[in-house]
Structure formats: C-alpha cells, structure tokens
Design an enzyme around this catalytic site. Structure first.
Site, mmCIF file in Angstrom:
data_model
loop_
_atom_site.group_PDB
_atom_site.id
_atom_site.type_symbol
_atom_site.label_atom_id
_atom_site.label_comp_id
_atom_site.label_asym_id
_atom_site.label_seq_id
_atom_site.Cartn_x
_atom_site.Cartn_y
_atom_site.Cartn_z
ATOM 1 N N HIS A 158 0.823 -1.228 0.000
ATOM 2 C CA HIS A 158 0.000 0.000 0.000
ATOM 3 C C HIS A 158 0.852 1.271 0.000
ATOM 4 O O HIS A 158 0.308 2.372 -0.132
ATOM 5 C CB HIS A 158 -0.939 0.027 1.210
ATOM 6 C CG HIS A 158 -1.979 -1.045 1.190
ATOM 7 N ND1 HIS A 158 -2.851 -1.213 0.143
ATOM 8 C CD2 HIS A 158 -2.268 -2.019 2.091
ATOM 9 C CE1 HIS A 158 -3.645 -2.252 0.391
ATOM 10 N NE2 HIS A 158 -3.315 -2.756 1.564
ATOM 11 N N ASP B 70 -2.573 -10.531 -2.442
ATOM 12 C CA ASP B 70 -3.153 -10.070 -1.180
ATOM 13 C C ASP B 70 -4.637 -9.744 -1.412
ATOM 14 O O ASP B 70 -5.034 -9.384 -2.523
ATOM 15 C CB ASP B 70 -2.411 -8.805 -0.714
ATOM 16 C CG ASP B 70 -2.818 -8.356 0.676
ATOM 17 O OD1 ASP B 70 -2.113 -8.689 1.645
ATOM 18 O OD2 ASP B 70 -3.856 -7.657 0.790
ATOM 19 N N HIS C 20 -6.235 -7.220 -0.527
ATOM 20 C CA HIS C 20 -6.424 -5.792 -0.828
ATOM 21 C C HIS C 20 -5.615 -5.384 -2.052
ATOM 22 O O HIS C 20 -4.531 -5.904 -2.287
ATOM 23 C CB HIS C 20 -5.989 -4.945 0.374
ATOM 24 C CG HIS C 20 -6.715 -5.287 1.640
ATOM 25 N ND1 HIS C 20 -6.183 -6.160 2.574
ATOM 26 C CD2 HIS C 20 -7.921 -4.895 2.116
ATOM 27 C CE1 HIS C 20 -7.049 -6.291 3.581
ATOM 28 N NE2 HIS C 20 -8.112 -5.543 3.327
ATOM 29 N N ASP D 118 -4.648 -12.877 3.384
ATOM 30 C CA ASP D 118 -5.888 -12.385 3.976
ATOM 31 C C ASP D 118 -7.104 -12.683 3.089
ATOM 32 O O ASP D 118 -8.204 -12.217 3.373
ATOM 33 C CB ASP D 118 -5.806 -10.889 4.340
ATOM 34 C CG ASP D 118 -5.066 -10.055 3.321
ATOM 35 O OD1 ASP D 118 -4.694 -10.583 2.250
ATOM 36 O OD2 ASP D 118 -4.864 -8.846 3.580
HETATM 37 ZN ZN ZN Z 1 -4.290 -7.158 2.631
#
Ligand code: ZN
Length: 343
Positions: free
Chosen positions: A160, A196, A198, A285
């Site tokens: 991120h 991931d 996200h 995740d």
């Molecule tokens: Zn994540």
C-alpha cells in the site's frame, strides 16, 4: 526455498489503529511473523537467513527522498512534542486542499505523507521498516544469483506504500523495491503478481506509467473494500505503461473456483507480457477466517495458488504482505510455498 527474516520486525509494534469508530489493537502484529517462521521451519522448507543491509539507494529508486527522510525522522519529531503514544496522522490534503507544500509541523507531515490512519509510527518503526526492505532486497539478490525462488518474510508489509505515501500498515514498498532491483540488475521485464486480499495501490502507482514492470492484482472490489480509491478494472496503466496494469477486482464471498480462474487470467497476462522474473506480493488475507476480509479461500486452496505460480516457470521472489488470522497464517503461507516447490 531460502527464507529471509530479521528479528528487527519486532521493533515495530503499534499500540492501536482506528477501526470503525474505535481504537483497536493493531491487526498487523509481530505474532504474524513468528507463526510463519514456525511453519516454514516445521515443514522443512529450507534455510532461514538474515538480510544483508542495502541502505537507502535501492529504496530511493522507487520512493521520493523527502518521503524517506520523513520516515527516518518522524519518531524524533513526534517525541520533540512531548508525546508519549504512537505517532498517527489525522488530517489529509484531500480534494481541493493544498497538496503542493509539505507542512512544517509533524502532525501535518504525517497527513501529507499518508493515505490513511493505519500506519502507527513507534520508536522502532524505522529500523523495522529498513530491515523489511532489506529482506526483500536480499531475496531479490538470491533469485538474481540463480535461486529458483526465495521467500522474503517482510514485516511491516509494503504494497500500500506509494512513491511518497504510507498507508494500510505499509511504509516502504518491499515488492516494488525488489522488482526495481531486478530491473537495475539487468532483468529486462519483471512482473509483480499481487495476491493479497487488498489492492496493491502503492505498487500500481510506482509502476503505472512504465512498460518494463507488469502489475497484476487480484483483490476485493474497491467499490466496497479498502483501499477504496484504486484497483478498478479500468485502471490499465498510462503512457508507455498503457496495458501493463491488470486489475481483477472480485466480489465479497469469492471462493476458490472464481479466485483460481482469476489467478489463471493474471498468470496468462504475465506470460504474454514476456516477464523474465516474478515478484509475488503474498498476502493470505484471502483466507475465509481472516478477521478484516471477505473472501472464502480455505487453507488447502493456498497450495493450489503456489502450484499455479510455479507453472509460470519464472525465477520468483515471494514477498510477505497481509494476513491477519494469526492462528492460521503460518499454515496458509507454508501451503503457498510448498505448492510452489512441488508444483
Ligand atoms: Zn491485505
């Protein structure tokens, strides 16, 4: 498979994060890495080595120098105020506000250099962040040196973090730093595959206008999921990088069938791009038991992810990203790596 790990990750341990109106214990905690390390050792996946220090030069190939300066000095500036808790941002230059000048005050800098409040800075954060980047760079060096694959057990995670901003538990973009190091070592085309849960908004931003690094990401649909403001299918790159970004957003509740079909799409695009080396942003995740995510992968499915990545036949660096079901994270990560080795 070689694993690169530094105990320095423990120096970063935020007390809390802002989550749905409350300050709650940080989901991104040191125990995550301890569980993964135990599983890697238990499965006999290979040696675990400490990272080699690489310094700031490879970091500043993808991050702005003023941002790296900020990360290095933020804790001292925060302490100069007499504060006793973790440094956290609370105001951001969104929309029509001035984003063209860096504030003088640390509270302003924290907002200027972040996209959200999920990035506590503690006394040991900068040391841990540097060690995490060094794990990725050491892993990249191993792959460049002829290893089929390596696993950089990075913490804090990185995907991120953009050229000039931290966010979502991430400070330096370990995967992007490693991919750039591969480019700088002479690999002509590198791909980053982000599995991931996200979207890897930071990695996408770093390489968005470039034709030499392909970025493919499978993730929760940003219409309903963090990071909300990036990761849609119509983001495909710009300029020379047009067509070198592939976003595959998936709905809440996605299970193995649809997930693995999307993974096949991502892998096919990486093969078509002609990548000569691969960096995998490895988040687990996507697991059904993850406390902050909404996919439905089971532990056995992670083995199949590893096997599909192996089928690309590329020198591969796995870089640890997210995964917050601490009791299962070791099993799920080891399953990916084992699936790769046996794939
Ligand atoms: Zn994540």
């Amino acid at each position: 498979m070689l694993t690169i790990h530094s105990d320095d990750h423990r120096l970063h341990h935020g007390a809390g994060e802002f989550y749905r109106g409350r300050i709650v214990p940080c989901f991104e905690m040191p125990a995550r890495v301890e569980q993964i390390l135990a599983s890697v050792a238990g499965r006999g996946l290979g040696p675990v080595v400490a990272p080699v220090r690489h310094g700031r030069a490879p970091v500043e190939r993808v991050h702005a120098a003023d941002y790296v300066d900020f990360l290095a000095s933020a804790w001292d500036e925060w302490c100069a105020l007499g504060e006793i808790g973790d440094a956290l941002p609370y105001a951001w230059p969104a929309h029509d506000l001035r984003a063209d000048r860096v504030p003088d005050h640390i509270d302003g800098k924290l907002g200027f250099y972040s996209i959200d409040a999920a990035v506590p800075i503690t006394a040991g954060t900068w040391a841990a962040v540097q060690a995490s980047a060094d794990c990725a760079l050491t892993g990249a060096a191993a792959v460049l040196g002829g290893e089929r694959a390596a696993f950089a057990l990075c913490r804090p995670p990185g995907h991120h973090a953009g050229p000039r901003a931290m966010g979502g538990f991430c400070y330096l973009n370990n995967a992007a730093i490693a991919a750039q190091a591969m480019r700088d070592a002479g690999v002509v085309k590198v791909a980053v595959l982000d599995v991931d849960y996200h979207h890897g908004n930071g990695t996408q931003a770093i390489f968005y206008d470039r034709a030499d690094v392909f970025f493919a990401s499978l993730h929760g649909d940003p219409a309903v999921e963090y990071p909300f403001f990036a990761g849609f299918a119509d983001e495909t790159g710009s300029g020379a990088g047009q067509g070198c970004t592939l976003n595959l957003p998936l709905p809440w509740g996605t299970a193995a069938g649809a997930y693995l079909a999307a993974l096949d799409t991502g892998c096919a695009a990486i093969a078509a791009f002609g990548a000569q080396a691969l960096v995998v942003s490895l988040g687990v995740d996507t697991f059904a038991g993850d406390p902050i995510s909404h996919f439905k992968l089971e532990s056995a499915d992670f083995t199949r992810i590893g096997a599909r990545v192996a089928a690309l036949g590329l020198p591969t660096l796995f870089v640890m990203e997210g995964g917050y079901a601490v009791g299962d994270i070791g099993t799920n990560v080891a399953n990916v790596l084992e699936g790769f080795v046996h794939g």
